[in-house]
Design a protein around this motif. Structure first.
Motif, short mmCIF file in Angstrom:
data_model
loop_
_atom_site.label_atom_id
_atom_site.label_comp_id
_atom_site.label_asym_id
_atom_site.label_seq_id
_atom_site.Cartn_x
_atom_site.Cartn_y
_atom_site.Cartn_z
N ARG A 103 0.84 -1.19 0.00
CA ARG A 103 0.00 0.00 0.00
C ARG A 103 0.89 1.25 0.00
N HIS A 104 0.40 2.25 -0.76
CA HIS A 104 1.15 3.52 -0.81
C HIS A 104 0.18 4.62 -1.24
N ASP A 105 0.02 5.63 -0.35
CA ASP A 105 -0.84 6.79 -0.64
C ASP A 105 -2.25 6.38 -1.08
N GLY A 106 -2.84 5.42 -0.36
CA GLY A 106 -4.20 5.00 -0.68
C GLY A 106 -4.32 4.06 -1.85
N MET A 107 -3.19 3.73 -2.45
CA MET A 107 -3.19 2.80 -3.59
C MET A 107 -2.68 1.45 -3.10
N GLU A 108 -3.15 0.40 -3.74
CA GLU A 108 -2.71 -0.95 -3.37
C GLU A 108 -2.25 -1.65 -4.63
N TYR A 109 -1.13 -2.35 -4.51
CA TYR A 109 -0.52 -3.01 -5.65
C TYR A 109 -0.23 -4.47 -5.31
N ALA A 110 -0.23 -5.28 -6.36
CA ALA A 110 0.22 -6.66 -6.25
C ALA A 110 1.57 -6.73 -6.93
N LEU A 111 2.63 -7.04 -6.18
CA LEU A 111 4.01 -6.97 -6.67
C LEU A 111 4.55 -8.36 -6.94
N THR A 112 5.32 -8.48 -8.02
CA THR A 112 5.99 -9.74 -8.31
C THR A 112 7.29 -9.45 -9.05
N THR A 113 8.21 -10.39 -8.98
CA THR A 113 9.52 -10.28 -9.65
C THR A 113 9.74 -11.54 -10.46
N VAL A 114 10.07 -11.38 -11.78
CA VAL A 114 10.26 -12.54 -12.64
C VAL A 114 11.55 -12.34 -13.45
N ARG A 115 12.16 -13.43 -13.80
CA ARG A 115 13.34 -13.41 -14.68
C ARG A 115 12.92 -13.98 -16.03
N LEU A 116 13.14 -13.16 -17.08
CA LEU A 116 12.81 -13.62 -18.41
C LEU A 116 13.89 -14.53 -18.96
N ARG A 117 13.58 -15.30 -19.96
CA ARG A 117 14.52 -16.24 -20.56
C ARG A 117 15.47 -15.48 -21.48
N ALA A 118 16.74 -15.72 -21.33
CA ALA A 118 17.75 -15.04 -22.16
C ALA A 118 17.63 -15.49 -23.61
N VAL A 119 17.91 -14.56 -24.53
CA VAL A 119 17.87 -14.86 -25.96
C VAL A 119 19.26 -14.60 -26.53
N GLY A 120 19.82 -15.59 -27.19
CA GLY A 120 21.17 -15.47 -27.75
C GLY A 120 22.19 -15.33 -26.64
N ARG A 121 23.12 -14.39 -26.85
CA ARG A 121 24.17 -14.20 -25.87
C ARG A 121 23.85 -13.11 -24.85
N GLY A 122 22.68 -12.51 -24.98
CA GLY A 122 22.31 -11.46 -24.06
C GLY A 122 22.00 -12.00 -22.67
N ALA A 123 22.09 -11.12 -21.68
CA ALA A 123 21.79 -11.50 -20.30
C ALA A 123 20.28 -11.62 -20.12
N ALA A 124 19.89 -12.42 -19.15
CA ALA A 124 18.46 -12.60 -18.86
C ALA A 124 18.00 -11.44 -17.99
N PRO A 125 17.12 -10.59 -18.48
CA PRO A 125 16.67 -9.44 -17.71
C PRO A 125 15.68 -9.86 -16.60
N VAL A 126 15.64 -9.07 -15.52
CA VAL A 126 14.70 -9.26 -14.41
C VAL A 126 13.67 -8.15 -14.49
N VAL A 127 12.39 -8.53 -14.42
CA VAL A 127 11.30 -7.55 -14.52
C VAL A 127 10.55 -7.52 -13.19
N GLN A 128 10.42 -6.31 -12.65
CA GLN A 128 9.58 -6.08 -11.47
C GLN A 128 8.28 -5.44 -11.95
N MET A 129 7.16 -6.18 -11.68
CA MET A 129 5.85 -5.68 -12.12
C MET A 129 4.97 -5.42 -10.92
N ALA A 130 4.16 -4.36 -11.04
CA ALA A 130 3.20 -3.98 -10.00
C ALA A 130 1.84 -3.81 -10.65
N LEU A 131 0.86 -4.63 -10.21
CA LEU A 131 -0.50 -4.55 -10.73
C LEU A 131 -1.34 -3.70 -9.79
#
Length: 472
Positions: free
Chosen positions: A129-157
């Motif tokens: 909760r923040h300033d009367g708002m409520e969020y559902a938070l999650t953290t996921v790691r996407l699958r790497a493509v080629g030689r690139g690093a696997a990015p981490v995404v923080q999402m808030a619904l």
């Protein structure tokens, strides 16, 4: 000490309380299940949305050949220009932030998100909760493509509206629960009153029954509820027994007063005659003897009444023994031989049998029957005592050749003080009407039966049946 306050409450209050409690428990259970179901649906929708958005971002990363900047551009394009945006997202690679929804740092810093799970969805979204708002938070790691690093995404619904809806639902359920309490109490009391109304009818009908009129019965129509139908029948049967017992008691009181009045009147009259003028010694002696005879009669009557009272109590002590009935019958015949000889009456004992009974009570029963038989037999007649052993019972029968008894008198012969004046005349000072009543009481104490058969002008037979001795 045991608390009896609950048991002392009226049935109506107890039913009302139980109904209210059960109804409130049911309402609370319904409210809890409803709240749990709504919350579960919201959580499922939130997980589905986050899972779908994660799949979209993975596709965007695949289309960009593993370039995480493409993810940042897509997230900013979807969330930057909407004031009613559904979600916020942040892309991180190697522990640093590559990009995020504008303004997300102030609302949702990096450290409020849950740690990176081992696999999706190993953990449920975290609420924040923040300033009367409520969020559902999650953290996921996407699958790497080629030689690139696997990015981490923080999402808030943004789940503020869903949380507000669930809060409103809980408040409505709580308010309904509070308002239902008095309503359920009133409804429960009304239902209990309707259910107990037949009992009030029974109470009103019972109050109308007085000792002056015990013939009143609870009406069987209109039909009572099934649970009370048997109670009404039992109550009416009890009233019938009380009426019968009350009638017997009234007749007993009247008969007792009559039996006591006769000897007392005789005694009082004799004494008054003696006191009217001086008399000689012989006259006084005759008056005293007459009074003594009446006193003896009263004493015998009182002894018989006391014996009858004792036999009606369950604590009457029996001392059963196994004995030869012929011996006791012979003893009784010997002691009554003089009375029989005065009328030239012959007494015979026929048969042999062993009886298991109280010898003193058995002797008294035989003596009462034999005395009646002698009193009502014609001079020169015969009285027979027959002993008949059997597999289940031993029968002891006393028969005479007297004047007999008319059939309509037989059912009342064992009633106290019952006299068959037309058929059984008694001499002065003889009989109290308790002999056969005592016989029946003795046989009943031994769990036996007694019956009488008589033919007018032929004679009378009284049969006692005692249970056969064990092992006979």
């Amino acid at each position: 000490m045991i608390d009896l306050s609950w048991h002392r409450r009226s049935i109506e209050r107890r039913l009302t309380l139980l109904y209210t409690l059960v109804a409130l428990v049911a309402v609370a259970l319904f409210a809890g299940i409803s709240d749990w179901r709504v919350a579960a649906n919201f959580r499922s929708e939130h997980r589905d949305f986050l899972r779908a958005k994660t799949a979209e971002l993975q596709l965007d990363l695949d289309d960009a050949h593993g370039n995480p900047q493409a993810l940042v551009a897509e997230i900013i394009r979807e969330t930057a220009g909407s004031r009613l945006r559904e979600y916020l997202a942040r892309v991180r690679v190697g522990g640093r932030t590559l990009g995020e929804t504008p303004g997300m740092r102030a609302l949702l810093p990096v450290d409020v998100f849950p740690p990176l799970p081992v696999g999706w969805p190993s953990t449920r979204p975290r609420r924040h909760r923040h300033d009367g708002m409520e969020y559902a938070l999650t953290t996921v790691r996407l699958r790497a493509v080629g030689r690139g690093a696997a990015p981490v995404v923080q999402m808030a619904l943004d789940v503020t509206r869903d949380a507000a809806l669930q809060t409103d639902l809980r408040q409505v359920l709580a308010l309904a629960f509070v308002l239902l309490v008095p309503l359920l109490v009133l409804v429960g009391r009304w239902i209990a009153g309707q259910g107990l109304a037949p009992l009030a009818r029974i109470s009103a009908a019972a109050r109308a029954i007085t000792p002056a009129d015990l013939s009143t019965r609870l009406p069987l129509t209109p039909p009572w509820p099934d649970e009370l139908q048997e109670l009404v029948k039992v109550f009416n049967e009890m009233l019938a027994r009380i009426e019968e017992a009350f009638g017997r008691l009234s007749r007993f009181s009247a008969d007792l007063a009559h039996e006591l009045r006769t000897p007392l009147g005789n005694l009082s009259g004799a004494l008054e005659v003696c006191l009217m003028r001086p008399r000689d010694a012989q006259s006084y002696r005759d008056a005293i003897e007459s009074g003594l005879e009446e006193c003896r009669r009263l004493s015998g009557l009182i002894e018989n009444l006391l014996f009858m009272a004792r036999t009606e109590h369950a604590d009457q002590a029996l001392r059963p023994e196994r004995f030869v009935a012929e011996q006791i019958c012979s003893w009784v015949v010997t002691h009554m031989a003089a009375e029989a000889a005065a009328q030239s009456i012959r007494i015979r004992i026929i048969g042999q049998a062993e009886v298991s009974a109280d010898p003193l009570l058995f002797r008294q029963a035989i003596a009462n029957l034999l005395s009646n038989a002698i009193r009502h037999s014609p001079p020169g007649g015969e009285v027979r005592i027959e002993l008949r052993p059997g597999a289940d019972a031993v029968e002891v029968r006393v028969e005479d050749d007297g004047e007999g008894i008319e059939a309509h008198h037989l059912p009342q012969l064992f009633d106290r003080f019952y006299q068959v004046d037309a058929a059984r005349r008694r001499g002065a000072g003889q009989g109290t009407g308790l002999g056969l009543s005592i016989v029946k009481a003795i046989v009943d104490l031994h769990q036996g039966t007694v019956r009488v058969a008589s033919v007018r002008g032929v004679g009378t037979s009284v049969s006692m049946r005692f249970p056969a001795p064990a092992g006979a």
